[in-house]
Design an enzyme around this catalytic site. Structure first.
Site, PDB file in Angstrom:
ATOM      1  N   GLU A  97       0.737  -1.042  -0.074  1.00  0.00           N
ATOM      2  CA  GLU A  97      -0.084   0.056   0.001  1.00  0.00           C
ATOM      3  C   GLU A  97       0.846   1.312   0.009  1.00  0.00           C
ATOM      4  O   GLU A  97       1.916   1.291   0.473  1.00  0.00           O
ATOM      5  CB  GLU A  97      -0.952  -0.099   1.266  1.00  0.00           C
ATOM      6  CG  GLU A  97      -1.895  -1.193   1.313  1.00  0.00           C
ATOM      7  CD  GLU A  97      -3.030  -1.253   2.328  1.00  0.00           C
ATOM      8  OE1 GLU A  97      -4.107  -1.949   1.862  1.00  0.00           O
ATOM      9  OE2 GLU A  97      -2.639  -0.897   3.303  1.00  0.00           O
ATOM     10  N   CYS A 110       3.385   8.270   1.672  1.00  0.00           N
ATOM     11  CA  CYS A 110       4.065   7.355   2.345  1.00  0.00           C
ATOM     12  C   CYS A 110       4.326   6.166   1.522  1.00  0.00           C
ATOM     13  O   CYS A 110       3.310   5.350   1.171  1.00  0.00           O
ATOM     14  CB  CYS A 110       3.031   7.308   3.474  1.00  0.00           C
ATOM     15  SG  CYS A 110       3.695   5.789   4.739  1.00  0.00           S
ATOM     16  N   CYS A 117       6.876  -7.371   6.782  1.00  0.00           N
ATOM     17  CA  CYS A 117       8.113  -6.945   7.366  1.00  0.00           C
ATOM     18  C   CYS A 117       8.580  -7.905   8.306  1.00  0.00           C
ATOM     19  O   CYS A 117       7.708  -8.970   8.768  1.00  0.00           O
ATOM     20  CB  CYS A 117       7.341  -5.799   8.574  1.00  0.00           C
ATOM     21  SG  CYS A 117       9.104  -4.992   9.374  1.00  0.00           S
ATOM     22  N   CYS A 121       7.001  -5.937  15.404  1.00  0.00           N
ATOM     23  CA  CYS A 121       6.682  -4.880  16.712  1.00  0.00           C
ATOM     24  C   CYS A 121       5.304  -5.063  17.053  1.00  0.00           C
ATOM     25  O   CYS A 121       4.646  -5.149  16.346  1.00  0.00           O
ATOM     26  CB  CYS A 121       7.034  -3.182  16.089  1.00  0.00           C
ATOM     27  SG  CYS A 121       8.540  -3.228  15.466  1.00  0.00           S
ATOM     28  N   CYS A 124       2.035  -3.201  15.519  1.00  0.00           N
ATOM     29  CA  CYS A 124       2.044  -2.972  14.217  1.00  0.00           C
ATOM     30  C   CYS A 124       1.497  -4.091  13.418  1.00  0.00           C
ATOM     31  O   CYS A 124       1.617  -5.078  13.418  1.00  0.00           O
ATOM     32  CB  CYS A 124       3.253  -2.740  13.641  1.00  0.00           C
ATOM     33  SG  CYS A 124       3.573  -2.355  11.738  1.00  0.00           S
ATOM     34  N   GLY A 171       6.819  -2.266   5.982  1.00  0.00           N
ATOM     35  CA  GLY A 171       8.308  -2.780   5.938  1.00  0.00           C
ATOM     36  C   GLY A 171       9.369  -2.218   6.582  1.00  0.00           C
ATOM     37  O   GLY A 171       9.277  -0.944   6.987  1.00  0.00           O
ATOM     38  N   GLU A 172      10.539  -2.581   6.643  1.00  0.00           N
ATOM     39  CA  GLU A 172      11.762  -1.827   7.315  1.00  0.00           C
ATOM     40  C   GLU A 172      12.734  -1.512   6.115  1.00  0.00           C
ATOM     41  O   GLU A 172      13.444  -2.515   5.545  1.00  0.00           O
ATOM     42  CB  GLU A 172      12.290  -2.923   8.530  1.00  0.00           C
ATOM     43  CG  GLU A 172      13.610  -2.418   8.861  1.00  0.00           C
ATOM     44  CD  GLU A 172      13.903  -1.020   9.339  1.00  0.00           C
ATOM     45  OE1 GLU A 172      13.104  -0.663  10.183  1.00  0.00           O
ATOM     46  OE2 GLU A 172      14.663  -0.399   8.707  1.00  0.00           O
ATOM     47  N   SER A 203      12.423   6.161   7.659  1.00  0.00           N
ATOM     48  CA  SER A 203      12.187   5.725   9.055  1.00  0.00           C
ATOM     49  C   SER A 203      12.594   4.212   9.454  1.00  0.00           C
ATOM     50  O   SER A 203      12.150   3.451   8.571  1.00  0.00           O
ATOM     51  CB  SER A 203      10.694   5.752   9.304  1.00  0.00           C
ATOM     52  OG  SER A 203      10.146   5.229  10.603  1.00  0.00           O
ATOM     53  N   SER A 225      12.241   4.969  15.037  1.00  0.00           N
ATOM     54  CA  SER A 225      10.917   4.461  15.814  1.00  0.00           C
ATOM     55  C   SER A 225      11.533   4.188  16.986  1.00  0.00           C
ATOM     56  O   SER A 225      11.674   3.126  17.469  1.00  0.00           O
ATOM     57  CB  SER A 225      10.342   3.251  15.220  1.00  0.00           C
ATOM     58  OG  SER A 225       9.708   3.837  13.748  1.00  0.00           O
ATOM     59  N   LEU A 226      11.438   5.252  18.162  1.00  0.00           N
ATOM     60  CA  LEU A 226      11.903   4.880  19.460  1.00  0.00           C
ATOM     61  C   LEU A 226      10.899   4.339  20.285  1.00  0.00           C
ATOM     62  O   LEU A 226      11.074   3.113  20.825  1.00  0.00           O
ATOM     63  CB  LEU A 226      12.503   5.918  20.007  1.00  0.00           C
ATOM     64  CG  LEU A 226      13.112   5.972  21.432  1.00  0.00           C
ATOM     65  CD1 LEU A 226      14.500   5.367  21.079  1.00  0.00           C
ATOM     66  CD2 LEU A 226      13.704   7.450  21.914  1.00  0.00           C
ATOM     67  N   HIS A 227       9.668   4.859  20.473  1.00  0.00           N
ATOM     68  CA  HIS A 227       8.573   4.365  21.124  1.00  0.00           C
ATOM     69  C   HIS A 227       8.685   4.052  22.725  1.00  0.00           C
ATOM     70  O   HIS A 227       7.982   3.634  23.340  1.00  0.00           O
ATOM     71  CB  HIS A 227       8.020   3.229  20.439  1.00  0.00           C
ATOM     72  CG  HIS A 227       7.796   3.296  18.850  1.00  0.00           C
ATOM     73  ND1 HIS A 227       7.527   4.644  18.381  1.00  0.00           N
ATOM     74  CD2 HIS A 227       8.005   2.473  17.746  1.00  0.00           C
ATOM     75  CE1 HIS A 227       7.054   4.640  17.112  1.00  0.00           C
ATOM     76  NE2 HIS A 227       7.532   3.283  16.780  1.00  0.00           N
ATOM     77  N   ASN A 303      -2.782   3.781  16.255  1.00  0.00           N
ATOM     78  CA  ASN A 303      -3.869   3.732  15.295  1.00  0.00           C
ATOM     79  C   ASN A 303      -4.444   1.944  15.638  1.00  0.00           C
ATOM     80  O   ASN A 303      -3.489   1.212  14.983  1.00  0.00           O
ATOM     81  CB  ASN A 303      -3.473   3.863  13.966  1.00  0.00           C
ATOM     82  CG  ASN A 303      -3.298   5.292  13.750  1.00  0.00           C
ATOM     83  OD1 ASN A 303      -3.913   6.181  14.099  1.00  0.00           O
ATOM     84  ND2 ASN A 303      -2.063   5.546  13.092  1.00  0.00           N
ATOM     85  N   CYS A 346      -0.949   5.325   9.930  1.00  0.00           N
ATOM     86  CA  CYS A 346       0.374   4.414  10.231  1.00  0.00           C
ATOM     87  C   CYS A 346       0.115   3.237  10.939  1.00  0.00           C
ATOM     88  O   CYS A 346      -0.820   3.162  11.909  1.00  0.00           O
ATOM     89  CB  CYS A 346       1.074   5.325  11.395  1.00  0.00           C
ATOM     90  SG  CYS A 346       1.915   6.537  10.786  1.00  0.00           S
TER      91      CYS A 346
HETATM   92  N1  SAH Z   1       9.761  -0.220   9.650  1.00  0.00           N
HETATM   93  C1  SAH Z   1      10.021   1.038   9.890  1.00  0.00           C
HETATM   94  C2  SAH Z   1       9.006   2.369   8.916  1.00  0.00           C
HETATM   95  C3  SAH Z   1       7.452   1.734   8.685  1.00  0.00           C
HETATM   96  S1  SAH Z   1       6.625   1.719  10.363  1.00  0.00           S
HETATM   97  C4  SAH Z   1       9.799   1.637  11.243  1.00  0.00           C
HETATM   98  O1  SAH Z   1       9.188   0.974  12.071  1.00  0.00           O
HETATM   99  O2  SAH Z   1      10.147   2.931  11.492  1.00  0.00           O
HETATM  100  C5  SAH Z   1       6.258   3.792  10.206  1.00  0.00           C
HETATM  101  C6  SAH Z   1       5.807   4.369  11.490  1.00  0.00           C
HETATM  102  O3  SAH Z   1       4.574   3.846  11.910  1.00  0.00           O
HETATM  103  C7  SAH Z   1       6.791   3.720  12.564  1.00  0.00           C
HETATM  104  O4  SAH Z   1       7.270   4.888  13.433  1.00  0.00           O
HETATM  105  C8  SAH Z   1       5.828   2.909  13.119  1.00  0.00           C
HETATM  106  O5  SAH Z   1       6.359   2.643  14.702  1.00  0.00           O
HETATM  107  C9  SAH Z   1       4.533   3.321  13.141  1.00  0.00           C
HETATM  108  N2  SAH Z   1       3.549   2.505  13.579  1.00  0.00           N
HETATM  109  C10 SAH Z   1       3.403   1.124  13.408  1.00  0.00           C
HETATM  110  N3  SAH Z   1       2.199   0.728  13.507  1.00  0.00           N
HETATM  111  C11 SAH Z   1       1.521   1.788  14.246  1.00  0.00           C
HETATM  112  C12 SAH Z   1       0.219   2.127  14.723  1.00  0.00           C
HETATM  113  N4  SAH Z   1      -0.766   0.804  14.887  1.00  0.00           N
HETATM  114  N5  SAH Z   1      -0.170   3.190  15.073  1.00  0.00           N
HETATM  115  C13 SAH Z   1       0.525   4.355  14.959  1.00  0.00           C
HETATM  116  N6  SAH Z   1       1.743   3.993  14.571  1.00  0.00           N
HETATM  117  C14 SAH Z   1       2.368   2.911  13.958  1.00  0.00           C
HETATM  118 FE1  SF4 Z   2       8.228  -3.423  10.778  1.00  0.00          FE
HETATM  119 FE2  SF4 Z   2       8.135  -0.980  11.162  1.00  0.00          FE
HETATM  120 FE3  SF4 Z   2       6.022  -2.473  11.551  1.00  0.00          FE
HETATM  121 FE4  SF4 Z   2       8.207  -2.732  13.385  1.00  0.00          FE
HETATM  122  S1  SF4 Z   2       6.773  -0.985  12.862  1.00  0.00           S
HETATM  123  S2  SF4 Z   2       6.737  -4.303  12.478  1.00  0.00           S
HETATM  124  S3  SF4 Z   2       9.832  -2.227  11.909  1.00  0.00           S
HETATM  125  S4  SF4 Z   2       7.055  -1.928   9.717  1.00  0.00           S
END
Ligand code: SAH
Ligand code: SF4
Length: 385
Positions: A97, A110, A117, A121, A124, A171-172, A203, A225-227, A303, A346
């Site tokens: 997408e 985006c 992936c 995480c 996600c 994806g990463e 990212s 993506s620190l979180h 989200n 996201c």
């Molecule tokens: N894999 C890379 C880039 C894709 S994810 C990464 O992890 O950075 C893009 C962003 O969306 C990241 O910051 C990720 O942590 C965030 N993200 C993933 N799932 C999400 C969700 N359910 N709600 C909000 N942000 C989310």
């Molecule tokens: Fe992959 Fe980024 Fe989702 Fe983590 S947040 S599972 S690295 S796409």
């Protein structure tokens, strides 16, 4: 490498340097690469015969050995808030997408870099689908080419509709390094899309060796993506942290910035999960961790997707978290949720992934998702193949 379907080289994803190599092999001057880039990316041509400033013989040799092939759009959706999403078929037979988010002063695309992936995480939706394949560079840049063409029809009065590109789709990106570097090069190259390096952002979840490898190969902006403000919590949310802990990640970012030759910042993404990482003590710990680190912080309220097990915090709690960091003199934005009605926000991107890791099966079993809930995942259940 020639495309296995046609045995022709697809020029769509080739950086200027790679095109120059091909020109040299054909006995042509390097400036031919610039001309071809312009035809493909600025003028949107795919037929060599229409590239009138190339010699007739070059055109016919290119016609025999090369092609300009773009991925196919399977479906397009538009959200009530103007956000658009395209479902794009991949070479591997799955789909990914791409999302466009219009705002008053900018338009952000985006893009996805992988089908699914490899990481998982905990918050996600993409991660829950497992992994199928890396996208080719032409499949990544193809997303920009397609979106720009489609958006030009929708906004004919605007000269530039896409002002920013973020690699924040599926994806990463640093696990698909070579293709991502080629795509970044084209996004920022004057003869191709000419986007500013400050407006093209990769990212990463924290692939530390990949960040070191970026140095000298690109000067695109970097988001991490620190979180979580400590390793214990981050180990649970972002499993790659067990391999590359926070301090190593921040060091890699400092190194990358030091190679850019000008003052730039890292974007620190921080998802807010109710009751998990959104408490006042997390904000204070984050402020201590990032003191002196050249960054701006982007808070992303979670989200939701079916079976995730997490909740989005209230707006009051999000604002409180932001205020605490601003009081410590950080620049902090909150990402507004866009395109939720079409599952384009996201972390909601799923495409259709032929999961080679079988993680999706485990996830579905683990979560005991009801059939009804699965049907609510619109694109996956839409029956595209
Ligand atoms: N894999 C890379 C880039 C894709 S994810 C990464 O992890 O950075 C893009 C962003 O969306 C990241 O910051 C990720 O942590 C965030 N993200 C993933 N799932 C999400 C969700 N359910 N709600 C909000 N942000 C989310
Ligand atoms: Fe992959 Fe980024 Fe989702 Fe983590 S947040 S599972 S690295 S796409």
């Amino acid at each position: 490498m020639p495309d296995p379907r046609t045995s022709k080289i697809n020029l769509l994803g080739l950086s200027k340097w790679k095109l120059e190599e091909i020109m040299a092999r054909l006995g042509e001057k390097p400036y031919r690469a610039d001309q071809i880039l312009k035809w493909i990316h600025q003028r949107d041509h795919s037929d060599f015969e229409t590239m009138t400033d190339l010699s007739k013989s070059l055109r016919s040799r290119l016609g025999e050995t090369a092609e300009i092939h773009e991925p196919e759009v399977i479906m397009a959706k538009v959200s009530g808030d103007g956000t658009r999403k395209w479902l794009i078929k991949t070479l591997s037979g799955s789909s990914v997408e791409t999302v466009f988010i219009p705002e008053d002063t900018r338009g952000t695309l985006c893009v996805s870099t992988q089908v699914g992936c490899m990481l998982d995480c905990s918050f996600c939706a993409t991660g829950k689908q497992g992994f199928d394949a890396n996208l080719k560079s032409w499949e990544i840049i193809g997303q920009l080419r397609i979106a720009r063409r489609e958006l030009a029809k929708i906004y004919p009065e605007r000269e530039r509709v896409i002002t920013n590109v973020v690699m924040m789709g599926m994806g990463e990106p640093l696990f698909n390094f070579a293709s991502v570097m080629d795509a970044l090069d084209l996004m920022m190259h004057d003869m191709a899309y000419g986007l500013s390096k400050r407006r093209v952002t990769l990212s990463t979840s924290g692939v530390v060796p990949g960040i070191y490898k970026m140095a000298g190969k690109t000067d695109a902006s970097l988001a991490i993506s620190l979180h979580a403000p400590n390793d214990e919590l981050r180990n649970q949310l972002v499993p790659i942290n067990r391999k590359y802990p926070i301090n190593d990640l921040l060091d890699a970012c400092r190194h990358y910035l030091s190679t850019l030759g000008e003052k730039r910042n890292i974007t620190v993404e921080y998802i807010l999960l109710a009751g998990i990482n959104d408490q006042p003590e997390h904000a204070m710990e984050l402020a201590r961790l990032l003191r002196g680190f050249p960054c701006k912080i982007n808070l992303i309220p979670f989200n939701p997707f079916p079976g995730s097990g997490y909740k989005r915090p209230s707006n009051i709690s999000v604002k409180g978290f932001q205020r605490r960091l601003i009081e410590k003199e950080f620049s902090v934005t909150v990402r507004t949720t866009r395109g939720e009605d079409i599952q384009a926000a996201c972390g909601q991107l799923v495409g259709e992934v032929k999961d080679k890791t079988r993680r999706s099966e485990r996830y579905i079993l683990r979560q005991k998702l009801s059939k009804k809930e699965l049907e609510q995942r619109p694109i996956v259940s839409a029956g595209y193949s």
